[in-house]
Design a protein around this motif. Structure first.
Motif, PDB file in Angstrom:
ATOM      1  N   MET A 184      -2.566 -10.359   0.674  1.00  0.00           N
ATOM      2  CA  MET A 184      -3.282  -9.699   1.766  1.00  0.00           C
ATOM      3  C   MET A 184      -4.267 -10.663   2.445  1.00  0.00           C
ATOM      4  O   MET A 184      -4.522 -10.575   3.642  1.00  0.00           O
TER       5      MET A 184
ATOM      6  N   GLN B 286      -1.957   3.526   1.536  1.00  0.00           N
ATOM      7  CA  GLN B 286      -1.931   2.082   1.298  1.00  0.00           C
ATOM      8  C   GLN B 286      -1.527   1.335   2.568  1.00  0.00           C
ATOM      9  O   GLN B 286      -2.136   0.319   2.935  1.00  0.00           O
TER      10      GLN B 286
ATOM     11  N   ALA C  60      -3.875  -1.196   4.800  1.00  0.00           N
ATOM     12  CA  ALA C  60      -3.444  -2.550   5.141  1.00  0.00           C
ATOM     13  C   ALA C  60      -3.464  -2.769   6.645  1.00  0.00           C
ATOM     14  O   ALA C  60      -3.917  -3.812   7.137  1.00  0.00           O
TER      15      ALA C  60
END
Length: 794
Positions: free
Chosen positions: A1, A49, A53
């Motif tokens: 990430m 999720q 993100a």
């Protein structure tokens, strides 16, 4: 990430550099609620999720966008007011860089300390040029000693203008380079003013470095006097490539080795790596040293110091800074002893570069340097076993050669077909032999080192010249559409997969859109006219469905630079034009014929028509003829008709070159164009008397750039142009176009277009549309406007 967030940050910075107007920084407040909302999300579902993100990436993108916006806002404030352009300003300051000698004078950057002229506002960093002769027409001896030295403090009287460069499709925007280098005004020093040196040297670190560079340059010039490749050695040691000849540059470009001929990331990396290896070799063999500091850490320190030293010697330019930051990230990773993950190290290096220099993303070097490292790490990473060093070298060069093709075609519309072979011997020879020996001989009194370096360079150049003679050495094409970059990159990734992966050749399919989709051309019977922005000069391209005709080749700016090589040829190649069906050079003035030799050397031309004297020498053999009234031909239902001069006029030596300019009318069913060169009143009267009925045209490129010596009312009334184009340099010394002349055309109802205000102008004719829409005019400066470009409402 983390890597994805860094990529998003860089994308945000890139997006800011594409805007035409800077946004208000108040919009940056939106980042806080988005970041807070992303932080509050919990991972209770895949949707949350994914949402978290996406919000993190959006936050990173916005951070990058407004980070760059903040830098740009601060830098754009330090500007020269329009009201003080071209006015005499007295100021004091320090010569900040090593002066670059030109054919007529010298150029250098200047740090302004105080502005002495009351009410004047001048940016802190400016670029100045000084002409030793009192008149532009007096050319001083060359080569010669510079009159200004780095680190000197002077009181000068200057005339400045805001950063302004020519604007054309497929041609580099030098205004962005000036902004990146924090040059906020350019101008000249008044030679006849009472300029005075106030201090021999200002003891500041940046000026001490420039002084050392100056000493090195003088030493190189002394040891290698009259050597053919002296300029190349200076470029390798100091990053000063101004003395490299045009012919040598062509060899480097066509063999794919131009990146080696100036201080690049490769040189800094190679020297740093060489220092790292030497220290490692010695350090581990001295137990006392190894016990005090581990070998790897000692080698990292020396390698980093070597990179820093070489970057400073190179003038600490933006490209060298970029490489230094990248190597610093690698050095920190090695010092920490952590396991290196190449993608993360590369991502952090990119982040550091963009944080410190948000304008790096508009530089071709940024994408090429980081792209090359990414291709190498991808091609060599994750492989089983330890391959032989020769195999690694071949794989590395193969990865760079294949991986860089999409970027090279997109940025430079060409790729060398022999670069794999050329770089195979040029990289080690230049990086490990020529450059280290040149550095050693430049800063130590060892003449043998410089001479040996030159001999190695000579061998390299001879080999490159031989390769350059091979047929089809370079693949050239039009600039591909932006969307074709994506499939090409996917194709590169597929081709560079490890051996054993089936059908790797399918990756070549990704290149097909970039290679096979042809550049758009006018329909049969239509024509596209491009009046290029070449500064104080003229160059006009007329394209039909299958033919290309060029009128004039622009000026020669200096011994090393002209519009033909810098603007006309890159534009033609970007448009997908590999040869000209006809070239007409109106007359023998520098601003019209100065770029001709470079054009002929790089672009095949079927024939050349001109009014140039028979004694004129050409650098390349060409099928030449005189232009004269009565010549005519038809291409794709577009008619070309030469109206002037008469064939008999060539016998009269009293006629000025301007009044023997080739005059041609180009017309189709939708409109007509009249190109008249630099004709003056006498020639205008002759044209009106001999061809009054044939002069009427929809589009006129104004005679003699709008000089008061041309554009008589009688001539304007005969032409009756709907559109008039003035080609002139920004704030040129001739003050073209004259306001009275512009007003004369406006009074006649003609729409006014100016290359200095609008950049290149593209004029399309559309025979299928209604008469009032058959001619459309678009401005490249308006079409490609960025926030650093001035607005012109004229």
């Amino acid at each position: 990430m983390i890597t994805a967030s860094i990529v998003a940050f860089v994308v945000g910075v890139f997006c800011l550099q594409q805007v035409s107007t800077l946004p208000s920084l108040y919009w940056a407040c939106l980042i806080l609620p988005i970041a807070f909302f992303a932080y509050q999300l919990r991972f209770s579902s895949r949707i949350q999720q994914a949402s978290k993100a996406a919000l993190c990436l959006l936050t990173s993108l916005m951070l990058g966008f407004f980070w760059a916006a903040g830098f740009a806002t601060v830098r754009m404030v330090d500007a020269l007011p329009h009201a003080w352009e071209s006015r005499s300003i007295e100021l004091t300051g320090v010569v900040a860089t090593l002066p670059e000698l030109t054919q007529r004078g010298e150029r250098f950057q200047f740090d302004v300390d105080h502005v002495l002229t009351k009410g004047a506002t001048v940016p802190r960093h400016i670029s100045l040029v000084f002409y030793p002769a009192g008149s532009w027409d007096e050319v001083p001896a060359f080569p010669r000693a510079a009159q200004f030295r780095a680190g000197e403090r002077w009181r000068l009287t200057v005339r400045l203008k805001r950063p302004h460069s020519t604007q054309n499709p497929h041609v580099f925007d030098f205004e962005s380079l000036m902004l990146a280098n924090n040059i906020r005004a350019t101008g000249s020093i008044k030679a006849k003013a009472k300029n005075e040196k106030l201090q021999d040297f200002v003891w500041r670190p940046q000026y001490v470095i420039e002084h050392l560079r100056e000493l090195a340059k003088l030493r190189i010039a002394h040891v290698l006097t009259d050597k053919q490749y002296l300029g190349v050695v200076q470029a390798l040691v100091m990053g000063d490539d101004s003395a490299i000849t045009f012919d040598d540059w062509q060899v480097f470009l066509r063999t794919g080795t131009s990146h080696l001929m100036s201080i690049s990331g490769l040189h800094i990396t190679m020297l740093s790596g060489l220092a790292f290896a030497l220290v490692s070799f010695v350090w581990r063999r001295v137990p006392q040293l190894a016990s005090r500091l581990p070998t790897r850490k000692a080698a990292v320190v020396v390698g980093a110091l070597t990179a820093l030293s070489y970057s400073l010697i190179a003038g600490f330019s933006v490209p060298t800074q970029r490489t230094l930051y990248m190597l610093t990230v690698f050095a920190i990773a090695l010092w920490s002893g952590r396991q290196l993950v190449m993608t993360q190290v590369l991502a952090f290096a990119v982040l550091v570069v963009v944080l410190l220099d948000p304008w790096a993303v508009v530089s071709a070097g940024f994408w090429l340097s980081f792209g090359a490292v990414a291709m190498i790490s991808y091609a060599l990473g994750g492989r089983v076993g330890q391959p032989h060093w020769f195999k690694v070298a071949v794989q590395t060069q193969w990865a760079v050669t294949v991986g860089m093709v999409p970027l090279l075609l997109m940025m430079f519309h060409q790729a060398s077909m022999i670069s794999l072979v050329a770089n195979a011997f040029a990289i080690p020879l230049i990086s490990f032999v020529v450059t280290p020996l040149a550095l050693l001989g430049s800063f130590l009194p060892i003449d043998a080192a410089l001479n040996l370096s030159y001999q190695a360079l000579w061998l390299c150049m001879e080999a490159l010249k031989w390769l350059n003679q091979l047929p089809n050495a370079v693949w050239q094409q039009h600039t591909p559409a932006m969307w074709t970059l994506l499939p090409a990159v996917v194709g590169v990734v597929w081709v560079l997969l490890p051996r054993g992966v089936p059908m790797r050749w399918l990756g070549l399919v990704g290149f097909l859109p970039m290679l096979l989709i042809a550049a758009p051309r006018p329909a049969h019977g239509e024509m596209r006219i491009t009046v290029l922005d070449v500064g104080q000069g003229l160059s006009v391209l007329v394209q039909t469905a299958t033919r290309a005709f060029l009128y004039d080749a622009g000026p020669k700016y200096s011994q090393q630079s002209d519009a033909g090589a810098r603007i006309v040829v890159p534009f033609l190649q970007g448009e997908g034009i590999s040869a000209l069906d006809g070239l007409m050079v109106s007359h023998d003035d520098n601003d019209h014929s100065g770029g001709m030799d470079s054009l002929l050397a790089q672009m095949p031309v079927t024939w050349l028509a001109s009014s140039l004297p028979d004694s004129r020498k050409y650098s390349t053999p060409v099928n030449k003829m005189r232009c004269f009234a009565g010549q005519q031909w038809v291409w794709d239902d577009v008619r070309f008709h030469v109206l002037f001069p008469t064939l008999e006029s060539y016998e009269d030596s009293s006629i000025k070159d301007n009044n023997r300019s080739c005059v041609i009318k180009i017309s189709n069913s939708a409109g007509s164009l009249l190109l008249v060169g630099d004709i003056e009143k006498q020639a205008e009267f002759q044209l009106v008397d001999s061809s009054a009925d044939g002069l009427k045209s929809d589009i006129l490129v104004a005679p003699h750039h709008g000089s008061k010596s041309s554009s008589t009312k009688v001539f304007i009334d005969a032409v009756q142009p709907k559109h008039t184009v003035f080609t002139a340099g920004y704030l040129n010394r001739f003050k073209h176009p004259a306001p009275k002349v512009v007003a004369r055309y406006q009074d006649a109802g003609s729409a006014i277009h100016r290359s200095d205000y609008h950049g290149a102008l593209t004029i399309n004719t559309h025979s299928e549309l209604a008469s009032e829409h058959q001619i459309s005019v678009s401005s490249w400066r308006k079409q490609s406007k960025r926030y650093w470009h001035d607005d012109f409402e004229h």
